[in-house]
Structures are given as C-alpha cells and as structure tokens.
Scaffold this motif. Structure first.
Motif, PDB file in Angstrom:
ATOM      1  N   ILE A  84       0.844  -1.198   0.000  1.00  0.00           N
ATOM      2  CA  ILE A  84       0.000   0.000   0.000  1.00  0.00           C
ATOM      3  C   ILE A  84       0.879   1.249   0.000  1.00  0.00           C
ATOM      4  N   THR A  85       1.924   1.240   0.834  1.00  0.00           N
ATOM      5  CA  THR A  85       2.860   2.372   0.886  1.00  0.00           C
ATOM      6  C   THR A  85       3.529   2.586  -0.463  1.00  0.00           C
ATOM      7  N   MET A  86       3.968   1.495  -1.087  1.00  0.00           N
ATOM      8  CA  MET A  86       4.614   1.619  -2.400  1.00  0.00           C
ATOM      9  C   MET A  86       3.640   2.122  -3.459  1.00  0.00           C
ATOM     10  N   SER A  87       2.399   1.688  -3.409  1.00  0.00           N
ATOM     11  CA  SER A  87       1.399   2.151  -4.368  1.00  0.00           C
ATOM     12  C   SER A  87       1.172   3.650  -4.239  1.00  0.00           C
ATOM     13  N   ILE A  88       1.109   4.125  -3.003  1.00  0.00           N
ATOM     14  CA  ILE A  88       0.954   5.562  -2.777  1.00  0.00           C
ATOM     15  C   ILE A  88       2.170   6.323  -3.294  1.00  0.00           C
ATOM     16  N   ALA A  89       3.367   5.821  -2.987  1.00  0.00           N
ATOM     17  CA  ALA A  89       4.601   6.477  -3.428  1.00  0.00           C
ATOM     18  C   ALA A  89       4.725   6.475  -4.955  1.00  0.00           C
ATOM     19  N   LEU A  90       4.341   5.380  -5.593  1.00  0.00           N
ATOM     20  CA  LEU A  90       4.412   5.314  -7.060  1.00  0.00           C
ATOM     21  C   LEU A  90       3.401   6.251  -7.702  1.00  0.00           C
ATOM     22  N   THR A  91       2.236   6.400  -7.095  1.00  0.00           N
ATOM     23  CA  THR A  91       1.238   7.342  -7.610  1.00  0.00           C
ATOM     24  C   THR A  91       1.747   8.773  -7.505  1.00  0.00           C
ATOM     25  N   ILE A  92       2.342   9.111  -6.379  1.00  0.00           N
ATOM     26  CA  ILE A  92       2.913  10.455  -6.217  1.00  0.00           C
ATOM     27  C   ILE A  92       4.040  10.668  -7.222  1.00  0.00           C
ATOM     28  N   SER A  93       4.855   9.653  -7.437  1.00  0.00           N
ATOM     29  CA  SER A  93       5.942   9.756  -8.407  1.00  0.00           C
ATOM     30  C   SER A  93       5.399   9.967  -9.817  1.00  0.00           C
ATOM     31  N   ALA A  94       4.308   9.283 -10.145  1.00  0.00           N
ATOM     32  CA  ALA A  94       3.703   9.458 -11.470  1.00  0.00           C
ATOM     33  C   ALA A  94       3.195  10.893 -11.642  1.00  0.00           C
ATOM     34  N   VAL A  95       2.610  11.444 -10.599  1.00  0.00           N
ATOM     35  CA  VAL A  95       2.136  12.834 -10.666  1.00  0.00           C
ATOM     36  C   VAL A  95       3.325  13.785 -10.803  1.00  0.00           C
ATOM     37  N   LEU A  96       4.420  13.493 -10.134  1.00  0.00           N
ATOM     38  CA  LEU A  96       5.604  14.352 -10.191  1.00  0.00           C
ATOM     39  C   LEU A  96       6.332  14.272 -11.534  1.00  0.00           C
ATOM     40  N   MET A  97       5.925  13.367 -12.400  1.00  0.00           N
ATOM     41  CA  MET A  97       6.531  13.325 -13.735  1.00  0.00           C
ATOM     42  C   MET A  97       6.216  14.582 -14.527  1.00  0.00           C
ATOM     43  N   VAL A  98       5.183  15.295 -14.127  1.00  0.00           N
ATOM     44  CA  VAL A  98       4.841  16.559 -14.777  1.00  0.00           C
ATOM     45  C   VAL A  98       5.985  17.554 -14.629  1.00  0.00           C
ATOM     46  N   VAL A  99       6.658  17.538 -13.495  1.00  0.00           N
ATOM     47  CA  VAL A  99       7.784  18.443 -13.269  1.00  0.00           C
ATOM     48  C   VAL A  99       9.122  17.701 -13.366  1.00  0.00           C
ATOM     49  N   PHE A 100       9.127  16.553 -13.977  1.00  0.00           N
ATOM     50  CA  PHE A 100      10.302  15.741 -14.284  1.00  0.00           C
ATOM     51  C   PHE A 100      11.005  15.142 -13.065  1.00  0.00           C
ATOM     52  N   VAL A 101      10.538  15.390 -11.869  1.00  0.00           N
ATOM     53  CA  VAL A 101      11.131  14.773 -10.682  1.00  0.00           C
ATOM     54  C   VAL A 101      10.751  13.293 -10.630  1.00  0.00           C
ATOM     55  N   GLY A 102       9.550  12.983 -11.088  1.00  0.00           N
ATOM     56  CA  GLY A 102       9.063  11.612 -11.066  1.00  0.00           C
ATOM     57  C   GLY A 102       9.881  10.666 -11.916  1.00  0.00           C
ATOM     58  N   PHE A 103      10.515  11.182 -12.971  1.00  0.00           N
ATOM     59  CA  PHE A 103      11.338  10.325 -13.822  1.00  0.00           C
ATOM     60  C   PHE A 103      12.564   9.804 -13.078  1.00  0.00           C
ATOM     61  N   LEU A 104      13.041  10.553 -12.111  1.00  0.00           N
ATOM     62  CA  LEU A 104      14.154  10.087 -11.280  1.00  0.00           C
ATOM     63  C   LEU A 104      13.669   9.217 -10.123  1.00  0.00           C
ATOM     64  N   LEU A 105      12.530   9.579  -9.572  1.00  0.00           N
ATOM     65  CA  LEU A 105      12.013   8.906  -8.388  1.00  0.00           C
ATOM     66  C   LEU A 105      11.418   7.532  -8.695  1.00  0.00           C
ATOM     67  N   LEU A 106      10.732   7.407  -9.821  1.00  0.00           N
ATOM     68  CA  LEU A 106      10.039   6.157 -10.156  1.00  0.00           C
ATOM     69  C   LEU A 106      10.974   4.945 -10.227  1.00  0.00           C
ATOM     70  N   PRO A 107      12.081   4.996 -10.965  1.00  0.00           N
ATOM     71  CA  PRO A 107      12.968   3.815 -11.004  1.00  0.00           C
ATOM     72  C   PRO A 107      13.564   3.469  -9.634  1.00  0.00           C
ATOM     73  N   LEU A 108      13.852   4.494  -8.830  1.00  0.00           N
ATOM     74  CA  LEU A 108      14.390   4.237  -7.498  1.00  0.00           C
ATOM     75  C   LEU A 108      13.363   3.534  -6.611  1.00  0.00           C
ATOM     76  N   LEU A 109      12.116   3.946  -6.709  1.00  0.00           N
ATOM     77  CA  LEU A 109      11.055   3.308  -5.933  1.00  0.00           C
ATOM     78  C   LEU A 109      10.845   1.855  -6.359  1.00  0.00           C
ATOM     79  N   VAL A 110      10.846   1.615  -7.659  1.00  0.00           N
ATOM     80  CA  VAL A 110      10.661   0.245  -8.157  1.00  0.00           C
ATOM     81  C   VAL A 110      11.814  -0.649  -7.697  1.00  0.00           C
TER      82      VAL A 110
END
Length: 140
Positions: A84-110
């Motif tokens: 559940i925690t990872m799902s929330i974090a991945l959703t936030i990371s997907a939203v942050l892709m709008v400002v390109f931060v999510g592109f760095l955060l998503l692979p690290l979370l996975v």
C-alpha cells in the motif's frame, strides 16, 4: 508498561520482541507458517502481471491465515502495508513526472520495492519476522 503479541507473550517495550528475535531467544515458527509468510511477500510480484496483484496477493494470504497461523498473518499484513505504501509512493511519483522529478524517483522506488520485498521474503523463509523500513501501518 507491558505490551503483548498475538501469542500473549508480554514485553516491556515495543522493540523488545524484535530484540529477542535478533538475540535468538524467540522460538522459530513451524515450516508451514514460514512457507505462507514467504508466499505473502513473494505474491506482491503478481503486481507485475495482474493489476493490483501486489495488493491482492498479501491480502489473500492474510485473510486465509489470519486466525490459524500468527507468523504468516503478521508477515502478510506487513507485506500488505508495504505494498500500500509503495502504491501511494508510485502514484505520487507518477504525478511528479509533470515536473520531471518523477522520472528520477520512479525507477528508485521500483528498485527499492523489489529489493526490500526479496529481503523480507528471505527473512520470512528463515522464520525471522521482518519489518519494512518507511512503512505506513494502515492495516493493523
């Protein structure tokens, strides 16, 4: 103040149980419970194949074994909370892709999710309870 676990053992502090496990003063769960605990953690990888499979796998194990296998139920609940925690974090990371931060955060979370899930599965298979770091305890 005394706290107790599912088996009714009393501990003076919440961390005393983990300390006893680390020191080897805690009895090892039976092999059947260890198998189900291992399966609860590994079943999270179903999320790579089935939508929401990462949540469904640990949830099903927890619902099946929550009354008759305390170690397996505890580990399934821990795996469910982590997913559940990872799902929330991945959703936030997907939203942050709008400002390109999510592109760095998503692979690290996975990567962190895969590594921590494997570590938890190996600990469960050895009969040692595992607590994920940075885990929201939503299911109690």
């Amino acid at each position: 103040m005394m706290t107790s676990d599912e088996r009714g053992e009393e501990f003076r502090s919440p961390g005393e149980r983990e300390r006893r496990v680390f020191e080897g003063a805690y009895e090892e769960p039976p092999i059947e419970q260890r198998k189900w605990a291992f399966l609860a953690h590994i079943s999270a990888f179903a999320g790579f194949v089935i939508p929401f499979g990462n949540l469904l796998g640990p949830l099903i194990v927890w619902q099946m074994k929550r009354y008759d296998m305390p170690f397996a139920a505890e580990q399934a609940k821990e795996a469910l909370n982590f997913q559940i925690t990872m799902s929330i974090a991945l959703t936030i990371s997907a939203v942050l892709m709008v400002v390109f931060v999510g592109f760095l955060l998503l692979p690290l979370l996975v990567l962190a999710g895969i590594v921590l899930t494997l570590i938890a599965a190996l600990h469960a298979n050895d009969g040692k309870p595992y607590r994920y770091p940075f885990n929201l305890r939503l299911v109690r």
